[in-house]
Structure formats: C-alpha cells, structure tokens
Design a protein around this motif. Structure first.
Motif, PDB file in Angstrom:
ATOM      1  N   ALA A   1      -3.675   7.036  -3.189  1.00 26.63           N
ATOM      2  CA  ALA A   1      -3.426   5.737  -2.561  1.00 26.63           C
ATOM      3  C   ALA A   1      -3.433   4.666  -3.642  1.00 26.63           C
ATOM      4  O   ALA A   1      -4.331   4.635  -4.482  1.00 26.63           O
TER       5      ALA A   1
ATOM      6  N   PHE B   1       0.855  -1.185   0.000  1.00 26.52           N
ATOM      7  CA  PHE B   1       0.000   0.000   0.000  1.00 26.52           C
ATOM      8  C   PHE B   1       0.893   1.238   0.000  1.00 26.52           C
ATOM      9  O   PHE B   1       1.744   1.382   0.875  1.00 26.52           O
TER      10      PHE B   1
ATOM     11  N   ALA C   1      -2.865   3.735   5.129  1.00 24.86           N
ATOM     12  CA  ALA C   1      -3.758   2.816   4.422  1.00 24.86           C
ATOM     13  C   ALA C   1      -3.623   1.463   5.078  1.00 24.86           C
ATOM     14  O   ALA C   1      -2.522   0.917   5.174  1.00 24.86           O
TER      15      ALA C   1
ATOM     16  N   ILE D   1       0.988   5.626  -0.456  1.00 29.49           N
ATOM     17  CA  ILE D   1       0.279   6.901  -0.557  1.00 29.49           C
ATOM     18  C   ILE D   1       1.298   7.946  -0.976  1.00 29.49           C
ATOM     19  O   ILE D   1       2.274   8.199  -0.266  1.00 29.49           O
TER      20      ILE D   1
ATOM     21  N   VAL E   1      -8.365   4.094   4.310  1.00 30.84           N
ATOM     22  CA  VAL E   1      -7.408   5.143   3.991  1.00 30.84           C
ATOM     23  C   VAL E   1      -7.734   6.338   4.876  1.00 30.84           C
ATOM     24  O   VAL E   1      -8.847   6.878   4.810  1.00 30.84           O
TER      25      VAL E   1
ATOM     26  N   VAL F   1     -10.085  -1.407   2.313  1.00 28.31           N
ATOM     27  CA  VAL F   1      -8.858  -0.767   2.765  1.00 28.31           C
ATOM     28  C   VAL F   1      -9.264   0.561   3.386  1.00 28.31           C
ATOM     29  O   VAL F   1      -9.980   1.356   2.763  1.00 28.31           O
TER      30      VAL F   1
ATOM     31  N   VAL G   1      -6.946  10.637  -2.627  1.00 30.49           N
ATOM     32  CA  VAL G   1      -7.223  10.810  -1.202  1.00 30.49           C
ATOM     33  C   VAL G   1      -7.424  12.296  -0.944  1.00 30.49           C
ATOM     34  O   VAL G   1      -6.486  13.081  -1.086  1.00 30.49           O
TER      35      VAL G   1
END
Length: 451
Positions: A86, A75, A120, A77, A129, A127, A103
């Motif tokens: 993300a 994951f 995340a 970001i 976030v 998931v 995001v």
C-alpha cells in the motif's frame, strides 16, 4: 437497496527538445476544440477552470494495482508475486510518494467464506488498509502500523471512532463442511459458517488512533448496524424488536423505540435511504410492509404495503425507490408515495443535489434530473462515464475521443463545463472535487482542475 435479513448475519483503488513555433499548434488545437464541442454539445466553458497534467504514477510490471482518490491523496495497492504494498502519494506537480507499507495476505480458516476486497481508506489520523474483513491501521503521515483488527472497521464521521461488529455463536454450532449436511447457514463477521444464528451481536467503538476499545454494546441475535447520516458520529442499531440510536463517541443510548409487529410480522431487515431508516416487516419472499423512521429522532414517518422482492430489483443507490428494474418508481421521502417514474433501462444515484441516470447495461450517464420531479436538469448524452467518487461532489465526466485520447468535463451551475483532454489513452478513471486519475499507457495519469 441492500436487503439484509435480521435472522441471517450479512456483512455489513534527457535533453530538452527545441519548442516548435506557435503556428504548428494551431491546426491540432482547432481540431481538438471542434471535437470537444461535438462531444459535449451544449456544454459551457463557464468560468476559467485550470486543467493541468501533474504527472504519472508507475504501474507494476507484473501483477495488479488498485487505487483510490481522496482529496490531494492517492492511495494505491499493488499486488505481485512478492506480495502486496500500500502506498500513499500527494497529488502535486509532480506527484510525490509519501510512504509505502507491506500488506499481509489474509489468514483465515479454510472453511471460512471469503468476502470483501483489498482497499485503503483514509480515516482521521490513520489509513485503514483492509483485505476482506481483516484490517490494519497505519499512520496517515508516516505509514507506520498502529494496530490490527481481524474484523472490518467502519469509520464514523469526525475520524475519531470506528465500529467493529462481532457475532457470538453457541459453542458446537460451527459447520463441518466435510459433512455436507443440508440446512441454513449463518456466517460470522470473519466468514465462518454456523448451523444456528448467533445468540448475540457485540458492537464495539474503537479509537481509530490506537485501536483501543472505547465502548461496547450488545444485542440479542443478529442486528443491522448503520452509520447514522450527518456530521455527528452516531450509530443506528436495528434488532428484531427494537431500534436504537447510540452516540458514536461514548456508545450511550440517545434514543430507542420498540418495534411492534405490523400485520402480524416483525422486522426482518432495513436500509438507509434519503436520510431515513426503512424497515421491512415480514419475509422478503412474500408481500409485506415497510415503515420509515427518522434517523435522528427515530420518529415514524410513514408506512406502506410492499410486494415481495422482484427477481430484477432496481438499482437506486441511496434513493428510495420500488418496483422491478423495468418500472422504477422513485418515492417521496416525506410521504413514501411515488414522486415520479424513471425511464426503462436505467440505474439511479444521488449526485450533488441531482439524481444521476445511467444506462443500466453499460453504465454511460444519460442525464441529471430533479430529485422531486424527475425533470431533466442537465443532458449528458455523448459522455461515456461518470467518474466522481462520492455523491456530494460535482459530477466529473469522461469520454474517449476518436483519436484514442480522452476528454473530461464537470457539471457546474446546471451546465457541463469542459476541462480538457489527455495526451494519450486514459481509462478506468476516478475523480473528486479537484483531481482526476486514470490508467494510461505509462502509468496512472494525474490531473488537477480548479477555478
């Protein structure tokens, strides 16, 4: 241990070239092997673990990237001038992008106190976030946004239910920061300051797939809310006069006990450690008492006197310990009495059945020790970092070699087994049971290892 007072509201990452003849690799290979042996003195090659470089994930040209590794999912970001994104990747050869989702930057009252970072986290079919407390839940397979919450969401075991916590304040108690009035402040779950403590706290169980509220419980004033240890979804709610265990799926009370005062003082906060809920009685700024309760039955296990919180509290993770950082006593969870004393200048954490000792200043691992006695089980001198992401997985180790590359090892069967090395510089590493991820010159480098 985290210290959370109950009268305050604390909240709770071309063309192929000809292959050189084999003899060209002999000298470099022998040199690398010699370096690894020196680095990991006493390490074992153990069984044949296959160390394989899977590929590289791109880094943003400008801005920053945070990342998290969870099984075969990565994951990330990324943040840049255009916003935040993300992305979820599958750790294959090469790694494959599954989906990306924008995001939004958090929107909050200018008077609110910002806390929490961008993260995340996988949670069942979604998931989560988050940007501070604000959370969006996206479909784990497609990245489609399923629901949003202004509050932080804590997933319970099983991946079906998440928890949110909301403090309700008396109208007219919001603090006017322009006034500059002195006095204590009490913060909501989203960071808004108030001049009085909350009149009640609402705890909500939400369906992680839809965000729908499944159950609601309420308690007077501020409370501490803990995810009960174990595989069953359950919640421990500590109030100023009562301890309750609730079923995480239905919200029903499974057990509840009153908490009478000890030495004239009531509970002011608690922490989960070694499978026990340890409740502090009396102000943390003065000497008081602690009582430990079983997380399943809520039976009281022991009581003990404690001194006021030192200016240099120890860093013990989820272990029961006491004393200043220069004299840390590790406690026996069965009795609350001292089991052994840690060396000066270390932080402690549980790791795959051991206790991991790290250098308190730089974080370098020193050794793995026996939980009951503190005796050395595995010597870790010579490694730069312990990079495992969770306490229940084997310890993965990292060290920078003299030529700038990195060496990796894993603790199995009371020995450090060598994994392999990177082709170039690699830092900021994380690992789980099967994969390792580091920042490299070209991007995020991904490796796998398996027996």
């Amino acid at each position: 241990m985290a210290l959370i007072e109950l009268d305050l509201t604390a909240q709770p990452e071309a063309r192929a070239l000809p292959v050189p003849p084999a003899y060209r690799y002999r000298l470099p290979g022998l040199l690398l092997a010699a370096v690894l042996v020196l680095v990991c003195g006493g390490a074992s090659t153990g069984g044949p673990l296959q160390w394989s470089h899977l590929g590289v994930l791109p880094l943003p040209e400008r801005g920053d990237i945070q990342f998290r590794l969870a099984g075969d999912r990565i994951f990330t970001i990324t943040s840049d001038a255009a916003g935040r994104t993300a992305t979820v990747w599958r750790a294959g050869s090469p790694p494959r992008r599954l989906w990306s989702v924008p995001v939004p930057v958090r929107e909050s009252d200018p008077a609110a106190v910002g806390y929490g970072g961008i993260d995340a986290r996988p949670a069942g079919d979604v998931v989560l976030v988050s940007d501070g407390p604000a959370t969006i839940a996206v479909d784990a397979r497609t990245g489609a946004i399923r629901w949003r919450s202004p509050d932080g969401v804590t997933p319970l075991p099983g991946g079906r239910i998440g928890l949110t916590q909301t403090e309700v304040f008396r109208p007219g108690t919001a603090y006017d920061q322009d006034s500059g009035e002195p006095g204590p402040l009490y913060f909501s779950s989203t960071g808004e300051p108030h001049t009085e403590p909350p009149i009640r706290t609402e705890i909500n169980g939400v369906d992680l797939r839809t965000g729908a509220r499944v159950w609601t419980a309420s308690a007077a004033g501020s409370v501490n809310v803990f995810t009960a240890p174990g595989d069953d979804p359950a919640v421990l709610v500590l109030a100023s006069d009562r301890l309750v265990r609730r079923n995480g799926v239905t919200g029903a009370v499974e057990r509840g006990i009153p908490l009478p005062k000890i030495g004239g003082a009531g509970p002011v906060g608690g922490t989960l450690a070694d499978g026990l809920l340890v409740v502090r009685y009396g102000d943390y700024a003065v000497d008081g008492q602690e009582a430990a309760y079983a997380a399943d039955s809520l039976a009281e296990r022991w009581q003990r006197p404690v001194t006021k919180v030192p200016l240099d509290p120890p860093d013990c993770g989820d272990l029961l310990c006491t004393g200043p950082s220069s004299a840390v006593d590790v406690l026996d969870p069965a009795t609350g009495r001292t089991a052994w004393r840690a060396p000066d200048g270390v932080s402690l954490a549980e790791q795959d059945g051991y206790v991991l000792e790290r250098d308190a200043d730089g974080g370098a691992p020193r050794r793995l020790v026996d939980r009951a006695t503190g005796a050395t089980r595995v010597e870790l001198t010579g490694w730069d970092a312990a990079i495992s992401t969770t306490a229940d997985q084997p310890l993965v180790l990292h060290r920078t070699l003299p030529d700038g590359r990195s060496a990796f090892g894993v603790v199995l069967d009371d020995r450090v087994q060598l994994l392999g090395a990177s082709a170039g510089p690699a830092g900021g590493c994380v690992a789980d049971e099967g994969y390792a991820l580091c920042r490299g010159d070209a991007g995020l480098e991904v490796w796998s290892y398996a027996g």
